[in-house]
Design a protein around this motif. Structure first.
Motif, PDB file in Angstrom:
ATOM      1  N   ASN A  62     -38.312   1.732   9.178  1.00 52.61           N
ATOM      2  CA  ASN A  62     -38.555   0.222   8.726  1.00 52.61           C
ATOM      3  C   ASN A  62     -38.846   0.738   7.296  1.00 52.61           C
ATOM      4  O   ASN A  62     -39.698   1.387   6.991  1.00 52.61           O
ATOM      5  CB  ASN A  62     -39.641  -0.282   9.492  1.00 52.61           C
ATOM      6  CG  ASN A  62     -40.009  -1.692   8.695  1.00 52.61           C
ATOM      7  OD1 ASN A  62     -40.796  -1.859   8.008  1.00 52.61           O
ATOM      8  ND2 ASN A  62     -39.212  -2.771   9.106  1.00 52.61           N
ATOM      9  N   GLU A  63     -38.002  -0.345   6.412  1.00 57.20           N
ATOM     10  CA  GLU A  63     -38.377   0.071   4.963  1.00 57.20           C
ATOM     11  C   GLU A  63     -40.082  -0.363   4.659  1.00 57.20           C
ATOM     12  O   GLU A  63     -40.354   0.140   3.651  1.00 57.20           O
ATOM     13  CB  GLU A  63     -37.433  -1.125   4.203  1.00 57.20           C
ATOM     14  CG  GLU A  63     -37.792  -2.515   4.549  1.00 57.20           C
ATOM     15  CD  GLU A  63     -38.837  -3.312   3.734  1.00 57.20           C
ATOM     16  OE1 GLU A  63     -39.143  -2.749   2.635  1.00 57.20           O
ATOM     17  OE2 GLU A  63     -39.345  -4.179   4.090  1.00 57.20           O
ATOM     18  N   GLU A  64     -40.783  -0.976   5.196  1.00 58.50           N
ATOM     19  CA  GLU A  64     -42.107  -1.215   4.914  1.00 58.50           C
ATOM     20  C   GLU A  64     -42.979  -0.125   5.522  1.00 58.50           C
ATOM     21  O   GLU A  64     -43.731   0.372   4.989  1.00 58.50           O
ATOM     22  CB  GLU A  64     -42.466  -2.481   5.162  1.00 58.50           C
ATOM     23  CG  GLU A  64     -43.804  -2.913   5.144  1.00 58.50           C
ATOM     24  CD  GLU A  64     -44.323  -4.380   5.473  1.00 58.50           C
ATOM     25  OE1 GLU A  64     -44.252  -5.435   4.627  1.00 58.50           O
ATOM     26  OE2 GLU A  64     -44.491  -4.716   6.615  1.00 58.50           O
ATOM     27  N   GLU A  65     -42.658   0.016   6.805  1.00 61.00           N
ATOM     28  CA  GLU A  65     -43.661   1.155   7.434  1.00 61.00           C
ATOM     29  C   GLU A  65     -43.380   2.502   7.070  1.00 61.00           C
ATOM     30  O   GLU A  65     -44.435   3.270   7.034  1.00 61.00           O
ATOM     31  CB  GLU A  65     -43.670   0.914   8.848  1.00 61.00           C
ATOM     32  CG  GLU A  65     -44.039  -0.394   9.320  1.00 61.00           C
ATOM     33  CD  GLU A  65     -44.609  -0.378  10.725  1.00 61.00           C
ATOM     34  OE1 GLU A  65     -45.437   0.697  11.210  1.00 61.00           O
ATOM     35  OE2 GLU A  65     -44.332  -1.258  11.592  1.00 61.00           O
ATOM     36  N   ASN A  66     -42.223   2.837   6.621  1.00 63.31           N
ATOM     37  CA  ASN A  66     -41.884   4.342   6.567  1.00 63.31           C
ATOM     38  C   ASN A  66     -41.494   4.469   4.790  1.00 63.31           C
ATOM     39  O   ASN A  66     -41.108   3.910   4.264  1.00 63.31           O
ATOM     40  CB  ASN A  66     -40.889   4.910   7.369  1.00 63.31           C
ATOM     41  CG  ASN A  66     -41.207   4.342   8.590  1.00 63.31           C
ATOM     42  OD1 ASN A  66     -40.204   3.867   9.422  1.00 63.31           O
ATOM     43  ND2 ASN A  66     -41.780   4.997   9.326  1.00 63.31           N
ATOM     44  N   ARG A  67     -41.701   5.893   4.414  1.00 64.94           N
ATOM     45  CA  ARG A  67     -41.645   6.136   3.364  1.00 64.94           C
ATOM     46  C   ARG A  67     -40.289   6.738   2.890  1.00 64.94           C
ATOM     47  O   ARG A  67     -39.653   7.592   3.593  1.00 64.94           O
ATOM     48  CB  ARG A  67     -42.733   7.356   2.695  1.00 64.94           C
ATOM     49  CG  ARG A  67     -44.083   6.596   2.756  1.00 64.94           C
ATOM     50  CD  ARG A  67     -45.056   7.861   2.215  1.00 64.94           C
ATOM     51  NE  ARG A  67     -44.591   9.147   2.493  1.00 64.94           N
ATOM     52  CZ  ARG A  67     -44.311  10.306   1.706  1.00 64.94           C
ATOM     53  NH1 ARG A  67     -44.634  10.020   0.564  1.00 64.94           N
ATOM     54  NH2 ARG A  67     -44.028  11.597   2.160  1.00 64.94           N
ATOM     55  N   GLU A  68     -39.634   6.305   1.591  1.00 67.22           N
ATOM     56  CA  GLU A  68     -38.316   6.565   1.424  1.00 67.22           C
ATOM     57  C   GLU A  68     -38.249   8.178   1.297  1.00 67.22           C
ATOM     58  O   GLU A  68     -37.123   8.793   1.642  1.00 67.22           O
ATOM     59  CB  GLU A  68     -37.902   5.947   0.146  1.00 67.22           C
ATOM     60  CG  GLU A  68     -36.449   6.356  -0.168  1.00 67.22           C
ATOM     61  CD  GLU A  68     -35.427   6.355   1.072  1.00 67.22           C
ATOM     62  OE1 GLU A  68     -34.455   7.273   1.027  1.00 67.22           O
ATOM     63  OE2 GLU A  68     -35.527   5.315   1.673  1.00 67.22           O
ATOM     64  N   PRO A  69     -39.036   9.008   0.697  1.00 70.73           N
ATOM     65  CA  PRO A  69     -38.940  10.418   0.606  1.00 70.73           C
ATOM     66  C   PRO A  69     -38.830  11.109   2.132  1.00 70.73           C
ATOM     67  O   PRO A  69     -38.095  12.160   2.233  1.00 70.73           O
ATOM     68  CB  PRO A  69     -40.161  10.838  -0.149  1.00 70.73           C
ATOM     69  CG  PRO A  69     -40.606   9.607  -0.828  1.00 70.73           C
ATOM     70  CD  PRO A  69     -40.308   8.509  -0.120  1.00 70.73           C
ATOM     71  N   ASP A  70     -39.661  10.542   2.989  1.00 68.72           N
ATOM     72  CA  ASP A  70     -39.407  11.079   4.382  1.00 68.72           C
ATOM     73  C   ASP A  70     -37.904  10.885   5.086  1.00 68.72           C
ATOM     74  O   ASP A  70     -37.281  11.766   5.595  1.00 68.72           O
ATOM     75  CB  ASP A  70     -40.584  10.523   5.313  1.00 68.72           C
ATOM     76  CG  ASP A  70     -41.867  10.929   4.961  1.00 68.72           C
ATOM     77  OD1 ASP A  70     -42.088  12.135   4.400  1.00 68.72           O
ATOM     78  OD2 ASP A  70     -42.786   9.910   5.012  1.00 68.72           O
ATOM     79  N   LEU A  71     -37.550   9.557   4.716  1.00 67.82           N
ATOM     80  CA  LEU A  71     -36.129   9.263   5.351  1.00 67.82           C
ATOM     81  C   LEU A  71     -35.245   9.993   4.735  1.00 67.82           C
ATOM     82  O   LEU A  71     -34.105  10.414   5.339  1.00 67.82           O
ATOM     83  CB  LEU A  71     -35.934   7.845   5.182  1.00 67.82           C
ATOM     84  CG  LEU A  71     -36.957   6.926   5.657  1.00 67.82           C
ATOM     85  CD1 LEU A  71     -36.563   5.329   5.657  1.00 67.82           C
ATOM     86  CD2 LEU A  71     -37.542   7.267   7.205  1.00 67.82           C
ATOM     87  N   ALA A  72     -35.334  10.218   3.222  1.00 67.98           N
ATOM     88  CA  ALA A  72     -34.276  11.122   2.574  1.00 67.98           C
ATOM     89  C   ALA A  72     -34.128  12.386   3.168  1.00 67.98           C
ATOM     90  O   ALA A  72     -33.219  13.090   3.185  1.00 67.98           O
ATOM     91  CB  ALA A  72     -34.654  11.032   1.256  1.00 67.98           C
ATOM     92  N   ALA A  73     -35.448  13.108   3.488  1.00 63.67           N
ATOM     93  CA  ALA A  73     -35.563  14.100   3.962  1.00 63.67           C
ATOM     94  C   ALA A  73     -34.818  14.420   5.302  1.00 63.67           C
ATOM     95  O   ALA A  73     -34.193  15.382   5.768  1.00 63.67           O
ATOM     96  CB  ALA A  73     -36.963  14.976   4.171  1.00 63.67           C
TER      97      ALA A  73
END
Length: 239
Positions: A62-73
């Motif tokens: 979820n865009e609010e609950e999770n950080r973009e750097p983690d999703l990018a990794a």
């Protein structure tokens, strides 16, 4: 499918709709009870290496609950990541349907239909009330603009005073919250666990409603009973 969820409410939705597909979830994923999957850390600090080792077909975020750097990794590691964006009740239903389709659910689960029906005709309030809605203390933070919880409350007759704030979760000194003179202070038990002994004492003279955070902030099977549960708690709090 092999699915990892980084969002507690989506964990419950997937586990309830696709039994056996969920292989990993965060430490904060408490529903359904007895969920037996690999734990991969928190929503803000997931163990990327552990998720990659699970080799899931899909990671739900979820865009609010999770950080973009983690999703990018995770994407860099070759994993498919589905990111939801949920800021009001109708959007929740649309995103839940999208998630379940991506998870291979052949037809809409019964709980999703029941949830939409429940919110189509929320319990009628006796009158509209204004409220401040703290979600944290030390420092005090409240609901601001474009939040799922704020929209849910508005549909139940409660207008939050900071709905027009530039930030979604502004930091507001408690003295300012009291001076705003709301009809009601709404205190959910998550993300900060407000209780009868931790929260109301900061707002002397103001009625406080202690609400279930799962029913106020989660978008999943709990949506079906949320209007009734929240409505009863809100009606119980009055001057």
């Amino acid at each position: 499918m092999r699915i990892v969820s980084l969002v507690p409410s989506l964990t419950e939705a997937v586990a309830s709709s696709v039994p056996g597909a969920l292989i990993g979830a965060t430490d904060w994923c408490t529903h359904p009870a007895g969920l037996d999957v690999t734990r991969i850390g928190g929503t803000k600090n997931p163990r990327v290496d552990r998720i990659v080792a699970l080799a899931p077909d899909l990671v739900i975020a979820n865009e609010e609950e999770n950080r973009e750097p983690d999703l990018a990794a995770l994407r860099t590691a070759g994993l498919e990541v589905l990111v939801t964006d949920i800021r009001d009740v109708p959007q929740a239903f649309g995103e839940l349907a999208r998630v379940l389709r991506a998870c291979g659910v052949p037809s809409r689960p019964k709980w999703l239909d029941e949830a939409e029906e429940a919110w189509a005709a929320p319990l009628p309030p006796t009158r509209r009330r204004t409220a401040v809605v703290p979600i944290w203390r030390r420092p005090w933070m409240v609901l601001g603009r474009d939040t799922f919880a704020g929209d849910a409350l508005a549909r139940l007759g409660v207008d939050q005073l900071y709905a027009g704030h530039a930030e979604r979760y502004p930091r507001i000194p408690v003295e300012e919250l009291i001076a705003a003179a709301p009809d009601l202070v709404v205190l959910p038990d998550e993300p900060y666990r407000f209780t009868a002994d931790d929260g109301p004492e900061a707002f002397p003279g103001l009625p406080c409603a202690l609400l279930s955070g799962r029913h106020l902030t989660w978008y999943g099977p709990s949506l079906a009973e949320a209007p009734k549960v929240l409505g009863e708690a809100l009606r119980a709090a009055h001057r």
